[in-house]
Design an enzyme around this catalytic site. Structure first.
Site, short mmCIF file in Angstrom:
data_model
loop_
_atom_site.label_atom_id
_atom_site.label_comp_id
_atom_site.label_asym_id
_atom_site.label_seq_id
_atom_site.Cartn_x
_atom_site.Cartn_y
_atom_site.Cartn_z
N ARG A 39 0.83 -1.22 0.00
CA ARG A 39 0.00 0.00 0.00
C ARG A 39 0.86 1.27 0.00
O ARG A 39 0.45 2.28 -0.55
CB ARG A 39 -0.95 -0.02 1.20
CG ARG A 39 -2.03 -1.04 0.98
CD ARG A 39 -3.04 -1.03 2.07
NE ARG A 39 -4.18 -1.83 1.64
CZ ARG A 39 -5.12 -2.29 2.45
NH1 ARG A 39 -5.07 -2.01 3.75
NH2 ARG A 39 -6.12 -2.99 2.00
N LYS A 200 -22.40 -15.10 -0.33
CA LYS A 200 -23.79 -14.78 0.02
C LYS A 200 -24.48 -13.84 -0.96
O LYS A 200 -23.90 -12.85 -1.38
CB LYS A 200 -23.80 -14.10 1.38
CG LYS A 200 -23.46 -15.01 2.53
CD LYS A 200 -23.78 -14.25 3.78
CE LYS A 200 -23.19 -14.84 5.02
NZ LYS A 200 -23.01 -13.78 6.01
N GLY A 353 -11.04 -7.54 -2.33
CA GLY A 353 -11.34 -8.61 -1.39
C GLY A 353 -10.99 -9.98 -1.93
O GLY A 353 -9.96 -10.17 -2.55
N GLY A 376 -14.68 -3.22 0.46
CA GLY A 376 -15.96 -2.58 0.81
C GLY A 376 -16.28 -1.41 -0.09
O GLY A 376 -17.40 -1.26 -0.56
#
Ligand code: AMP
Length: 397
Positions: A39, A200, A353, A376
């Site tokens: 990062r 999900k 992710g 996110g």
């Protein structure tokens, strides 16, 4: 308001100016040792641009989740050290975030010099987007650049609030995210093919809803497929199925039909007896899943069907693996889709992710046009939500 119209760092006159940059230095640490500096490396283009253009560079970021104020365990000191090595010049380290140390160091910076202030979450107002704190951030500088895409979905003082008090622009990292994801959603090269997988349906309802309005083909794989199987009246054995989302799944398939979206679910499924990497396995047509077996990957017919749809794409958005790709026995579906995307020649955008991790592990990283750096944040972006850290950035005149 189009995100494609936001000011970038190159639209600012930074020479001789104090520029506050919100970076994502939330690096992986073991004790005080940085275990991955990715990062920090990723933020270098914006920082170097500012140095080269004679700005006085004031950097800030969060690191980890310090609770209730100052916590030396989450100090930015190791980041300053590594950044200094990477830049080949000194990075001054403030003892606080917006206090005396940060202010006096910021005031004495010369053109091209770099200061890092302490972990923004040492200030308890940060996550509350406290206006007083935002003003204090603003008082450090004359211009604000946000380059922390991974935190752009949070309305915090250092990501959004500060932009109320300073002229603002995005850095190169956010610019790349917007150029790819913003263009894919607002003005895609068609056909636009979306591939959604992962565990999900409930995590991705917003994404499916938004993409149904935009894409030409929507492919569903992974654990979320079984809720759609249930909606079609198929058995799903012991597969993960969200029974409270079956009606939603049905409504989505109906909406796809109305909109003329080609909605694909796996034709066949690789089953396991148990949820375990080396469990007994077999492949069946998706409408023939017997009791006592669970779907853990898509089968070869589905791989072919999905690959064919991917082949003709102009733009591909992919979020979530096709099966339990962490396990070799159930990784074939994800590998096949990754290969098809890599060979498609389409603009390919992979959500952050788990799917990004799967792509990297499979070695397809370089074949994708863009791998989002924010899990996110990229999901919220794909949901069509306004990200506060991006909304706060000034539009081009
Ligand atoms: P997500 O974070 O929603 O992208 O989900 C990623 C996770 O979904 C991975 O850890 C996969 O192991 C899991 N997953 C994918 N397919 C299945 C499946 N058929 N059954 C259970 N978990 C799955």
């Amino acid at each position: 308001m189009s995100v494609l119209n936001k000011k970038s760092v190159e639209d600012l006159n930074v020479s001789g100016k104090k520029v506050l940059v919100r970076c994502d230095f939330n690096v992986k640490m073991e004790g005080s040792k940085i275990t991955s500096d990715k990062r920090i490396v990723a933020s270098l283009p914006t920082i170097k641009y500012l140095i080269d253009n004679k700005a006085k560079v004031i950097l800030c970021s969060h690191l980890g989740r310090p609770k209730g104020g100052v916590d030396p365990e989450f100090s930015m000191v190791p980041v300053a050290k590594r950044l200094s090595e990477l830049l080949g010049q000194e990075v001054y380290m403030a003892k606080d975030v917006v206090g005396e140390s940060a202010n006096s160091l910021a005031a004495s910076l010369k053109d091209g010099e770099v200061l890092l202030v302490e972990n923004v979450r040492f200030e308890i107002g940060e996550t509350k987007n406290d206006a007083e704190l935002s003003k204090k951030f603003a008082a450090l500088a004359e211009l604000f650049v946000n380059d922390a895409f991974g935190s752009a979905h949070r309305a915090h003082s250092s990501t959004a609030g500060v932009a109320d008090y300073l002229p603002s622009a995005m850095g190169y990292l956010i610019k790349k995210e917007i150029e790819f994801m913003g263009a894919a959603l607002e003005n895609p090269k068609r056909p636009l093919v979306a591939i959604l997988g992962g565990a999900k349906v409930s995590d991705k309802i917003g994404v499916i809803e938004n993409l149904l309005d935009k894409c030409d083909t929507l492919i569903i794989g992974g654990g979320m497929a079984y809720t759609f199987f249930a909606a079609k009246g198929y058995g799903y054995g012991t597969s993960i199925c969200e029974t409270d989302k079956i009606e939603t799944a049905e409504a989505m398939m109906e909406k796809a039909k109305e909109k003329g979206v080609n909605f694909l679910i796996p034709a066949d499924t690789k089953l396991g007896k148990e949820y375990a990497p080396n469990t007994e396995s077999m492949t069946v047509n998706s409408n023939e899943i017997p009791d006592g077996w669970m779907g853990l990957d898509i089968g070869p017919k589905a791989q072919q069907m999905f690959s064919d749809a991917i082949k003709g794409a102009g733009t591909i958005i992919w979020n979530g693996p096709m099966g339990v790709s962490e396990w070799e026995n159930f990784a074939a579906g994800t590998i096949a889709v990754a290969k098809a995307v890599a060979e498609s020649g389409a603009i390919s955008i992979v959500g952050g992710g788990d799917s990004a991790a799967a792509i990297k592990k499979l070695g397809f990283e370089d074949k994708m046009s863009h791998i989002s750096t924010g899990g996110g944040a990229s999901l919220e972006f794909l949901e069509g939500k306004e990200l506060p850290g991006i909304a706060a950035i000034n539009d081009k005149e």
